[in-house]
Design an enzyme around this catalytic site. Structure first.
Site, short mmCIF file in Angstrom:
data_model
loop_
_atom_site.label_atom_id
_atom_site.label_comp_id
_atom_site.label_asym_id
_atom_site.label_seq_id
_atom_site.Cartn_x
_atom_site.Cartn_y
_atom_site.Cartn_z
N HIS A 265 40.73 74.21 93.92
CA HIS A 265 41.63 75.34 94.13
C HIS A 265 41.65 76.20 92.88
O HIS A 265 41.62 75.66 91.77
CB HIS A 265 43.05 74.84 94.45
N ASP A 321 43.59 71.89 102.87
CA ASP A 321 42.69 71.76 104.02
C ASP A 321 42.10 70.37 104.18
O ASP A 321 41.45 70.09 105.17
CB ASP A 321 41.53 72.78 103.88
N1 COA Z 1 33.44 70.45 95.30
C1 COA Z 1 32.67 70.27 94.22
N2 COA Z 1 32.75 71.04 93.11
C2 COA Z 1 33.67 72.01 93.10
C3 COA Z 1 34.52 72.24 94.20
C4 COA Z 1 34.38 71.42 95.33
N3 COA Z 1 35.14 71.58 96.41
N4 COA Z 1 35.33 73.27 93.92
C5 COA Z 1 35.00 73.69 92.68
N5 COA Z 1 34.00 72.92 92.20
C6 COA Z 1 33.36 73.04 90.87
C7 COA Z 1 32.39 74.20 90.85
O1 COA Z 1 31.12 73.81 91.25
C8 COA Z 1 32.47 74.61 89.40
O2 COA Z 1 31.72 73.70 88.66
P1 COA Z 1 30.91 74.16 87.35
O3 COA Z 1 31.95 74.66 86.39
O4 COA Z 1 30.23 72.93 86.89
O5 COA Z 1 29.97 75.23 87.81
C9 COA Z 1 33.93 74.39 89.04
O6 COA Z 1 34.39 73.37 89.94
C10 COA Z 1 34.80 75.63 89.19
O7 COA Z 1 34.65 76.09 90.54
P2 COA Z 1 34.76 77.59 91.01
O8 COA Z 1 33.93 77.77 92.23
O9 COA Z 1 34.51 78.50 89.86
O10 COA Z 1 36.28 77.68 91.38
P3 COA Z 1 36.98 78.88 92.14
O11 COA Z 1 38.38 78.90 91.64
O12 COA Z 1 36.19 80.12 92.06
O13 COA Z 1 36.93 78.38 93.67
C11 COA Z 1 37.47 77.31 95.68
C12 COA Z 1 37.99 77.78 94.32
C13 COA Z 1 38.65 76.84 96.52
C14 COA Z 1 36.76 78.46 96.41
C15 COA Z 1 36.47 76.13 95.46
O14 COA Z 1 37.15 75.06 94.86
C16 COA Z 1 35.79 75.69 96.73
O15 COA Z 1 34.78 76.25 97.13
N6 COA Z 1 36.35 74.63 97.41
C17 COA Z 1 35.79 74.18 98.68
C18 COA Z 1 36.29 75.06 99.81
C19 COA Z 1 37.73 74.78 100.16
O16 COA Z 1 38.14 73.66 100.32
N7 COA Z 1 38.49 75.87 100.29
C20 COA Z 1 39.88 75.81 100.64
C21 COA Z 1 40.75 76.27 99.51
S1 COA Z 1 42.46 76.02 99.89
#
Ligand code: COA
Length: 384
Positions: A265, A321
């Site tokens: 998140h 979720d």
């Molecule tokens: N699984 C594995 N790794 C994850 C992850 C996940 N669900 N969510 C984040 N990460 C990792 C990223 O790969 C990144 O790693 P790095 O620094 O080594 O490259 C790091 O954590 C930061 O992630 P980032 O994508 O920059 O975070 P964000 O704040 O932009 O994205 C979300 C937030 C929610 C979009 C992201 O966590 C995600 O895609 N989650 C899965 C989808 C989901 O469940 N969405 C519902 C949200 S309520």
């Protein structure tokens, strides 16, 4: 001027509606902790709090509830719109289409600028009730229409959550299941300035009608990085297959740089407090079902345990979720309807933000960091 991808950490508005502390795992609606609201409030009460700022007294809640009940039916032409949509289309698209059409059946857009600048407050309140009341009807209607059946008419003797389960499953709602659905609706109703709420604010700031504000937000919620993740969690648990396979599956998943659905998140660096409550509701359901719960729940628990070792150091834990889909599936809801349920509930938050936005409106018009070509001479076709 620095461009911040994803606008991380940039305030997009000033709001009194909800607050979250991502380090401590705290979420409040108008100051009331989500844990308390999930335990003691109905969705109707939580929606009132979000929209009006205070807990309602008995008369206010009864009145709001009665208006929601009276507005559950939608025009039959909306049913005709649904009938021409492809039955294998995603329910979020059907929902967005129908919500976008509501303004044509319940007109009044000119009342958004009643005295030249601000909206007519009676119109605002009427549309909040109409849209919120219609959401559950629209989701359930599509479920029946896509199966080739007539929709189940809403009932006025049931609560919002009971009536939704009744319309979906076409049977008398079970009290424990209804209470669980109610808590799920409370938990998903609002979450500060997430992507869909931001979309609602931007659309609302143009003084577009509220059904289009909600339609913009529905489109934004649909993506798998936002509300669409709940459906993918269950498909992912199916793909893992068994508790024994979780650890290897997770290693491969992370090695191939794929996200684990339902984890992570932007704001929370600890387990999402809503995920804890949803997990508690699954345990309640297990007791109600005399010990039985889907084997996918055991896989989910093992995945959370294994992920703790690998992802917790990065502040990645289960989000809202992760457990919600397991509950919905246990309540007989098809997987592609999980995100529409999220939309039903989040409509309360979107409309609360819309009301707040238009009360002191200024159109959103951010700027950009331009890194394209400088001004250059147009080249005629023959010279290219
Ligand atoms: N699984 C594995 N790794 C994850 C992850 C996940 N669900 N969510 C984040 N990460 C990792 C990223 O790969 C990144 O790693 P790095 O620094 O080594 O490259 C790091 O954590 C930061 O992630 P980032 O994508 O920059 O975070 P964000 O704040 O932009 O994205 C979300 C937030 C929610 C979009 C992201 O966590 C995600 O895609 N989650 C899965 C989808 C989901 O469940 N969405 C519902 C949200 S309520």
């Amino acid at each position: 001027m620095e461009y911040v991808p994803g606008l991380q950490g940039i305030p997009a508005t000033q709001s009194k509606i909800s607050f979250l502390d991502g380090q401590q795992g705290i979420l409040t609606y108008r100051g009331y902790p989500i844990v308390e609201l999930a335990k003691h409030s109905t969705f109707e009460e939580a929606a009132w709090v979000l929209i009006n700022g205070e807990l309602p007294n008995a008369e206010q809640l009864a009145c709001f509830d009665a208006e929601l009940r009276a507005n559950r039916r939608v025009k039959y032409n909306v049913r005709d719109i649904m009938k021409i949509l492809p039955i294998d289309g995603h329910p979020m698209e059907a929902l967005q289409t129908c919500v976008a059409s509501l303004g044509m059946f319940y007109p009044g857009q000119e009342r958004m600028t009643a005295n030249g600048i601000s909206a007519d407050s009676e119109f605002v309140e009427q549309m909040i009730v109409k849209i919120l009341a219609s959401m559950a009807t629209l989701v359930a209607m599509w479920e029946h229409i896509r199966r080739g059946d007539d929709p189940v008419q809403p009932r006025t003797d049931l609560t919002y959550a009971e009536n939704f389960l009744y319309m979906m499953n076409e049977r008398e709602p079970d009290p424990v299941e209804s209470r669980i659905m109610d808590a799920c609706l409370v938990l998903h109703a609002e979450h500060t300035i997430n992507a869909s709420t931001f979309a609602a604010l931007v659309c609302g700031s143009t003084l577009a009608p509220p059904n289009l504000v909600v339609a913009s937000a529905i489109g934004t919620l649909a993506g798998p990085l936002h509300g669409g993740a709940n459906q993918r969690v269950l498909n992912m648990l199916d793909e893992i297959g068994s508790v024994e396979k979780v650890s290897d599956w997770l290693d491969q998943r992370l090695a191939s740089k794929q996200v684990v659905w339902g984890f992570g998140h932007r704001e929370y660096k600890v387990k999402d407090p809503r995920a804890d409550i949803l997990q508690g509701l699954l345990e309640d359901l297990r007791v109600h079902r005399k010990g039985y719960l889907s084997p996918l729940y055991d896989i989910a628990c093992e995945l959370e345990r294994c992920a703790e070792q690998r992802l917790a150091p990065k502040g990645i834990y289960p989000n809202v979720d992760f457990y919600s889909g397991l509950l919905y599936e246990a309540l007989g809801i098809p997987r592609d309807q999980f995100t529409p349920i999220f939309a039903i509930s989040r409509t309360a938050g979107w409309l609360a933000h819309w009301k707040e936005q238009i009360s002191h409106n200024r159109i959103f018009r951010p700027t950009q960091v331009y890194d394209g070509a400088p001004v250059r001479a147009y080249s005629p076709m023959a010279a290219r």
